[in-house]
Scaffold this motif. Structure first.
Motif, PDB file in Angstrom:
ATOM      1  N   THR A 132       0.856  -1.181   0.000  1.00  0.00           N
ATOM      2  CA  THR A 132       0.000   0.000   0.000  1.00  0.00           C
ATOM      3  C   THR A 132       0.891   1.230   0.000  1.00  0.00           C
ATOM      4  O   THR A 132       2.104   1.131   0.164  1.00  0.00           O
ATOM      5  CB  THR A 132      -0.934  -0.007   1.219  1.00  0.00           C
ATOM      6  N   GLY A 133       0.283   2.379  -0.176  1.00  0.00           N
ATOM      7  CA  GLY A 133       1.034   3.633  -0.130  1.00  0.00           C
ATOM      8  C   GLY A 133       0.633   4.569  -1.247  1.00  0.00           C
ATOM      9  O   GLY A 133       0.417   4.145  -2.383  1.00  0.00           O
ATOM     10  N   THR A 134       0.500   5.844  -0.924  1.00  0.00           N
ATOM     11  CA  THR A 134       0.293   6.841  -1.961  1.00  0.00           C
ATOM     12  C   THR A 134       1.598   7.003  -2.744  1.00  0.00           C
ATOM     13  O   THR A 134       2.652   6.578  -2.279  1.00  0.00           O
ATOM     14  CB  THR A 134      -0.098   8.198  -1.350  1.00  0.00           C
ATOM     15  N   ILE A 135       1.500   7.623  -3.894  1.00  0.00           N
ATOM     16  CA  ILE A 135       2.715   7.902  -4.657  1.00  0.00           C
ATOM     17  C   ILE A 135       2.533   9.224  -5.390  1.00  0.00           C
ATOM     18  O   ILE A 135       1.415   9.547  -5.836  1.00  0.00           O
ATOM     19  CB  ILE A 135       3.040   6.764  -5.645  1.00  0.00           C
ATOM     20  N   ASP A 136       3.600  10.016  -5.470  1.00  0.00           N
ATOM     21  CA  ASP A 136       3.515  11.251  -6.243  1.00  0.00           C
ATOM     22  C   ASP A 136       4.251  11.080  -7.563  1.00  0.00           C
ATOM     23  O   ASP A 136       4.810  10.010  -7.851  1.00  0.00           O
ATOM     24  CB  ASP A 136       4.038  12.448  -5.440  1.00  0.00           C
ATOM     25  N   ASP A 137       4.227  12.118  -8.379  1.00  0.00           N
ATOM     26  CA  ASP A 137       4.817  12.023  -9.715  1.00  0.00           C
ATOM     27  C   ASP A 137       6.302  11.677  -9.668  1.00  0.00           C
ATOM     28  O   ASP A 137       6.835  11.064 -10.609  1.00  0.00           O
ATOM     29  CB  ASP A 137       4.635  13.345 -10.471  1.00  0.00           C
ATOM     30  N   ASP A 138       6.969  12.066  -8.585  1.00  0.00           N
ATOM     31  CA  ASP A 138       8.406  11.810  -8.456  1.00  0.00           C
ATOM     32  C   ASP A 138       8.726  10.454  -7.845  1.00  0.00           C
ATOM     33  O   ASP A 138       9.893  10.123  -7.626  1.00  0.00           O
ATOM     34  CB  ASP A 138       9.062  12.903  -7.613  1.00  0.00           C
ATOM     35  N   GLY A 139       7.678   9.655  -7.533  1.00  0.00           N
ATOM     36  CA  GLY A 139       7.906   8.320  -6.995  1.00  0.00           C
ATOM     37  C   GLY A 139       8.041   8.259  -5.490  1.00  0.00           C
ATOM     38  O   GLY A 139       8.407   7.211  -4.941  1.00  0.00           O
ATOM     39  N   LYS A 140       7.716   9.347  -4.790  1.00  0.00           N
ATOM     40  CA  LYS A 140       7.772   9.340  -3.316  1.00  0.00           C
ATOM     41  C   LYS A 140       6.529   8.637  -2.768  1.00  0.00           C
ATOM     42  O   LYS A 140       5.406   8.909  -3.190  1.00  0.00           O
ATOM     43  CB  LYS A 140       7.842  10.774  -2.783  1.00  0.00           C
ATOM     44  N   VAL A 141       6.747   7.704  -1.844  1.00  0.00           N
ATOM     45  CA  VAL A 141       5.651   6.925  -1.263  1.00  0.00           C
ATOM     46  C   VAL A 141       5.202   7.578   0.038  1.00  0.00           C
ATOM     47  O   VAL A 141       6.027   7.905   0.896  1.00  0.00           O
ATOM     48  CB  VAL A 141       6.096   5.470  -0.998  1.00  0.00           C
ATOM     49  N   GLY A 142       3.897   7.750   0.189  1.00  0.00           N
ATOM     50  CA  GLY A 142       3.348   8.401   1.370  1.00  0.00           C
ATOM     51  C   GLY A 142       2.513   7.464   2.214  1.00  0.00           C
ATOM     52  O   GLY A 142       2.073   6.402   1.750  1.00  0.00           O
ATOM     53  N   PRO A 143       2.253   7.831   3.490  1.00  0.00           N
ATOM     54  CA  PRO A 143       1.505   6.982   4.418  1.00  0.00           C
ATOM     55  C   PRO A 143       0.021   6.943   4.093  1.00  0.00           C
ATOM     56  O   PRO A 143      -0.502   7.811   3.394  1.00  0.00           O
ATOM     57  CB  PRO A 143       1.769   7.646   5.772  1.00  0.00           C
ATOM     58  N   ILE A 144      -0.640   5.935   4.660  1.00  0.00           N
ATOM     59  CA  ILE A 144      -2.082   5.747   4.436  1.00  0.00           C
ATOM     60  C   ILE A 144      -2.748   5.400   5.765  1.00  0.00           C
ATOM     61  O   ILE A 144      -2.084   5.236   6.792  1.00  0.00           O
ATOM     62  CB  ILE A 144      -2.336   4.632   3.403  1.00  0.00           C
ATOM     63  N   GLY A 145      -4.062   5.276   5.760  1.00  0.00           N
ATOM     64  CA  GLY A 145      -4.793   4.882   6.956  1.00  0.00           C
ATOM     65  C   GLY A 145      -5.137   3.401   6.935  1.00  0.00           C
ATOM     66  O   GLY A 145      -5.146   2.760   5.882  1.00  0.00           O
ATOM     67  N   GLY A 146      -5.441   2.860   8.119  1.00  0.00           N
ATOM     68  CA  GLY A 146      -5.893   1.477   8.216  1.00  0.00           C
ATOM     69  C   GLY A 146      -4.839   0.445   7.886  1.00  0.00           C
ATOM     70  O   GLY A 146      -5.155  -0.644   7.401  1.00  0.00           O
ATOM     71  N   ILE A 147      -3.583   0.734   8.182  1.00  0.00           N
ATOM     72  CA  ILE A 147      -2.495  -0.152   7.782  1.00  0.00           C
ATOM     73  C   ILE A 147      -2.636  -1.555   8.360  1.00  0.00           C
ATOM     74  O   ILE A 147      -2.388  -2.554   7.660  1.00  0.00           O
ATOM     75  CB  ILE A 147      -1.113   0.459   8.170  1.00  0.00           C
ATOM     76  N   GLN A 148      -3.044  -1.664   9.617  1.00  0.00           N
ATOM     77  CA  GLN A 148      -3.127  -3.000  10.222  1.00  0.00           C
ATOM     78  C   GLN A 148      -4.222  -3.851   9.594  1.00  0.00           C
ATOM     79  O   GLN A 148      -4.088  -5.071   9.489  1.00  0.00           O
ATOM     80  CB  GLN A 148      -3.316  -2.869  11.728  1.00  0.00           C
ATOM     81  N   MET A 149      -5.324  -3.216   9.173  1.00  0.00           N
ATOM     82  CA  MET A 149      -6.377  -3.968   8.502  1.00  0.00           C
ATOM     83  C   MET A 149      -5.920  -4.420   7.115  1.00  0.00           C
ATOM     84  O   MET A 149      -6.307  -5.479   6.627  1.00  0.00           O
ATOM     85  CB  MET A 149      -7.644  -3.126   8.393  1.00  0.00           C
ATOM     86  N   LYS A 150      -5.069  -3.648   6.488  1.00  0.00           N
ATOM     87  CA  LYS A 150      -4.566  -4.016   5.167  1.00  0.00           C
ATOM     88  C   LYS A 150      -3.595  -5.191   5.251  1.00  0.00           C
ATOM     89  O   LYS A 150      -3.595  -6.063   4.382  1.00  0.00           O
ATOM     90  CB  LYS A 150      -3.917  -2.805   4.507  1.00  0.00           C
ATOM     91  N   THR A 151      -2.770  -5.225   6.284  1.00  0.00           N
ATOM     92  CA  THR A 151      -1.856  -6.360   6.427  1.00  0.00           C
ATOM     93  C   THR A 151      -2.633  -7.635   6.746  1.00  0.00           C
ATOM     94  O   THR A 151      -2.288  -8.709   6.249  1.00  0.00           O
ATOM     95  CB  THR A 151      -0.807  -6.093   7.518  1.00  0.00           C
ATOM     96  N   VAL A 152      -3.680  -7.522   7.557  1.00  0.00           N
ATOM     97  CA  VAL A 152      -4.518  -8.691   7.865  1.00  0.00           C
ATOM     98  C   VAL A 152      -5.180  -9.208   6.590  1.00  0.00           C
ATOM     99  O   VAL A 152      -5.188 -10.411   6.319  1.00  0.00           O
ATOM    100  CB  VAL A 152      -5.583  -8.333   8.923  1.00  0.00           C
ATOM    101  N   GLY A 153      -5.746  -8.288   5.793  1.00  0.00           N
ATOM    102  CA  GLY A 153      -6.401  -8.690   4.551  1.00  0.00           C
ATOM    103  C   GLY A 153      -5.438  -9.319   3.557  1.00  0.00           C
ATOM    104  O   GLY A 153      -5.764 -10.309   2.906  1.00  0.00           O
ATOM    105  N   ALA A 154      -4.232  -8.756   3.469  1.00  0.00           N
ATOM    106  CA  ALA A 154      -3.237  -9.281   2.530  1.00  0.00           C
ATOM    107  C   ALA A 154      -2.794 -10.682   2.918  1.00  0.00           C
ATOM    108  O   ALA A 154      -2.710 -11.580   2.070  1.00  0.00           O
ATOM    109  CB  ALA A 154      -2.034  -8.343   2.477  1.00  0.00           C
ATOM    110  N   ARG A 155      -2.504 -10.883   4.194  1.00  0.00           N
ATOM    111  CA  ARG A 155      -2.057 -12.203   4.649  1.00  0.00           C
ATOM    112  C   ARG A 155      -3.165 -13.231   4.471  1.00  0.00           C
ATOM    113  O   ARG A 155      -2.898 -14.393   4.120  1.00  0.00           O
ATOM    114  CB  ARG A 155      -1.618 -12.150   6.124  1.00  0.00           C
ATOM    115  N   GLY A 156      -4.411 -12.807   4.708  1.00  0.00           N
ATOM    116  CA  GLY A 156      -5.538 -13.716   4.542  1.00  0.00           C
ATOM    117  C   GLY A 156      -5.686 -14.226   3.127  1.00  0.00           C
ATOM    118  O   GLY A 156      -6.215 -15.319   2.892  1.00  0.00           O
ATOM    119  N   LYS A 157      -5.197 -13.446   2.152  1.00  0.00           N
ATOM    120  CA  LYS A 157      -5.261 -13.859   0.751  1.00  0.00           C
ATOM    121  C   LYS A 157      -4.011 -14.615   0.300  1.00  0.00           C
ATOM    122  O   LYS A 157      -3.946 -15.086  -0.828  1.00  0.00           O
ATOM    123  CB  LYS A 157      -5.465 -12.632  -0.144  1.00  0.00           C
TER     124      LYS A 157
END
Length: 362
Positions: free
Chosen positions: A281-306
């Motif tokens: 996960t992560g936002t990205i800008d035109d220069d390729g910089k990755v930014g933070p997001i919300g709900g990170i722990q729910m995303k890791t749970v969902g990813a591992r579940g798949k």
């Protein structure tokens, strides 16, 4: 009635009363749970997520999954029992309602904002991916939106290309605000623009619009005292070939990184994942910089579940995510698309000992 029986009856009645009260008592909270996770290299609802035409593409293997979070609706009234259950559960997070819907924002307003952010994240993902591959992308500053009732309404329009402000060349959206705020409220600002219709016609013909006109807008005073004209400047791009991202019912900017990596993978002969299951996960800008997001722990749970084994995690989310890592999932810290590319190189080669893993701070 024996004392023991009476005590048990009284306790049972008390418990029932508490449960009823818990159901009836409403609390100002909302819930987040793992949402769908989609492989950007694969298909969704019967069609490829990433569709590229006009440029040679290459076969891919493995997964580069984007991840999502489900949230309760704006008008959902959570009761105390649901809140307590959510606090205790591993696969949900209970947060203040205002965290998801600030300033009384309706669900429709939130959905519209998420859709706009999702659209912008797709554009930035395309730019970041092509920049990573050293493929030139034409960019220019535009009027992204005009505030209703502002001095610019009827004078500037969404899609107008801003070439200069007060004769000074504009190279990025920040230049516009910087030049406008040099004025005092009530002063005039001169915009040199290519009208949106002229720009669109030129782009359709594959040409660069050169016919400009000057528009004068009188500034007004913002709440903080600055001079403003009531527009939001943004960036528009022309890509050398078609890149379409087909994914409905998803909002927000957090899939930017994984879309960018998916585009790079399809445009390069080398298989980025080596057949491994990578999510992130992560936002990205035109220069390729990755930014933070919300709900990170729910995303890791969902990813591992798949089935994900590795999770590309924005640097600013690492400490939070590392507090509760699903078993079998390695959290990899990334701050740029280059970081993600290097991590994928280590993953496909099996050199995972050198991966920059997320850790709990302090």
């Amino acid at each position: 009635m024996p004392r023991r029986t009476a005590t048990m009856l009284a306790s049972t009645l008390m418990l029932i009363a508490l449960l009823c009260a818990g159901v009836l008592i409403k609390v100002p909270y909302a819930e987040m749970t793992p949402g769908p996770t989609v492989n950007t290299l694969g298909d969704h609802d019967g069609e490829p997520v990433l569709q590229i035409s006009g440029r040679k593409t290459y076969p891919t293997t493995g997964h580069l999954n984007m991840t999502t979070v489900r949230v309760t609706s704006a008008d959902y009234n959570m009761n105390l029992v649901s809140a307590v259950y959510g606090w205790l559960a591993h696969d949900s997070i209970v947060v203040p309602h205002a965290t998801l819907y600030p300033d009384g924002k309706t669900e429709q307003q939130s959905s519209q904002e998420n859709a706009e952010e999702f659209s912008q994240s797709q554009e930035s993902a395309k730019v970041a991916a092509l920049n990573e591959l050293k493929i030139p992308v034409k960019s220019w500053v535009i009027v992204q939106s005009v505030i209703k009732g502002s001095p610019s309404e009827g004078r500037l329009h969404a899609g107008d290309v801003i070439k200069a402000v007060d004769g000074a060349k504009v190279e990025n959206p920040a230049d516009v605000a910087k030049l406008v705020t040099k004025h005092k409220p009530g002063e005039d600002v001169s915009f040199t623009i290519v009208p949106v219709k002229v720009a669109a016609a030129a782009e359709k013909e594959g040409k660069q619009a050169t016919r400009t006109r000057n528009v004068t807008v009188t500034t007004e005073k913002a709440k903080d005292g600055r001079a403003i004209v009531g527009i939001q400047a943004g960036t528009d791009h022309t890509f050398p070939f078609a890149i379409d991202i087909k994914l409905a019912d998803v909002g927000g900017p957090s899939a930017g990184l994984m879309f960018a990596l998916g585009i790079v993978d399809k445009l390069t002969p080398e298989d980025l994942t080596g057949g491994k299951f990578v999510a992130g996960t992560g936002t990205i800008d035109d220069d390729g910089k990755v930014g933070p997001i919300g709900g990170i722990q729910m995303k890791t749970v969902g990813a591992r579940g798949k089935g994900a084994r590795y999770f590309l995690t924005p640097k600013d989310n690492c400490a939070e995510a590392a507090k509760d890592v699903p078993g079998g999932l390695t959290l990899v810290e990334v701050n740029t698309i280059d970081d993600a590319m290097n991590a994928l190189k280590d993953i496909r080669s099996g050199n995972t000992a050198d991966l920059p893993k997320c850790t709990v701070k302090g």
